[in-house]
Design a protein around this motif. Sequence first.
Motif, short mmCIF file in Angstrom:
data_model
loop_
_atom_site.label_atom_id
_atom_site.label_comp_id
_atom_site.label_asym_id
_atom_site.label_seq_id
_atom_site.Cartn_x
_atom_site.Cartn_y
_atom_site.Cartn_z
N HIS A 96 0.86 -1.19 0.00
CA HIS A 96 0.00 0.00 0.00
C HIS A 96 0.89 1.23 0.00
O HIS A 96 1.95 1.24 0.65
N ARG A 97 0.49 2.25 -0.73
CA ARG A 97 1.18 3.54 -0.73
C ARG A 97 0.27 4.55 -0.06
O ARG A 97 -0.91 4.66 -0.39
N VAL A 98 0.82 5.33 0.89
CA VAL A 98 0.06 6.37 1.57
C VAL A 98 0.77 7.70 1.39
O VAL A 98 1.95 7.84 1.73
N TYR A 99 0.04 8.67 0.86
CA TYR A 99 0.58 10.00 0.61
C TYR A 99 0.09 10.93 1.72
O TYR A 99 -1.09 11.20 1.85
N LEU A 100 1.04 11.39 2.54
CA LEU A 100 0.74 12.18 3.73
C LEU A 100 0.99 13.66 3.43
O LEU A 100 2.12 14.15 3.55
N ASP A 101 -0.06 14.34 3.00
CA ASP A 101 0.05 15.73 2.52
C ASP A 101 1.27 15.83 1.61
O ASP A 101 2.11 16.72 1.74
N ALA A 102 1.32 14.90 0.67
CA ALA A 102 2.56 14.66 -0.09
C ALA A 102 2.44 15.01 -1.56
O ALA A 102 1.35 15.12 -2.12
N ALA A 103 3.61 15.12 -2.17
CA ALA A 103 3.69 15.21 -3.62
C ALA A 103 3.12 13.93 -4.23
O ALA A 103 3.30 12.84 -3.69
N TYR A 104 2.45 14.09 -5.36
CA TYR A 104 1.84 12.95 -6.06
C TYR A 104 2.24 13.09 -7.53
O TYR A 104 1.47 13.54 -8.37
#
Length: 238
Positions: A96-104
């Motif tokens: 699983h990939r989780v983007y934490l207020d992250a660049a996408y």
Amino acid sequence: MATFVLVHGGGHGGWCYKPVAQRLRAMGHEVHAPSLTGLADRRHLMSDAIDLETHITDIAELLEFEDLTAVILVGHSYGGMVITGAADRRPARVGHRVYLDAAYPRDGESLYEHAYEAIHGARQGLHEADGVELVMAPMPGMAAFFGVTDPQLGAWTDARLTAQPWACFTQKLALTNEAAMRAIPESHLVCTSTLAGRDLALLQARSQGRVWDVDTGHDLMLTEPDWVAERLDAIARL
């Protein structure tokens, strides 16, 4: 229980995940929170060779040498660039990939291009030290730039921030196995203030609706560790 690898953002280090890591471990999860080469406790390794690919390799090799599988790979801010690349390099090890207020990011895109307004502002502090072009030179009160307003937490954060090689922000992401990477489930934990600048329709479609927001500063793993840990635990139970 799940295995988490928590990847920090620009100028930070594994230290920034301490409150979240403590909570996840108390829930029974295995947690790795490495510092990327040249930053925080690895600042003694600073060199002009460090770029985005260096940091992607840091995480890809951690997955390999620790023999981690079904990993929940979490990236904050610049760390979104890193986890996208690491999942591309080691898709069989990521669950699983989780983007934490992250660049996408998209393939072939640098962070400077992806988040131009924010990164161009940081570029104004571009300076050279020991032959390395650096940005985000730490200074008193810098934690407030990341949304950390509590004085005690802000002082603790300021004491740990380090400068980052500019090349990390200008090197373009090069995906080699994008289809396999995109097939890995993803989720997004974002700050309410950044929602307007995101393609929510795309995020909702790619994550099957797993987009949550919280009204706090950019360093939400520090300002809202309970909320972040609870959401990550929920993702682990999907």
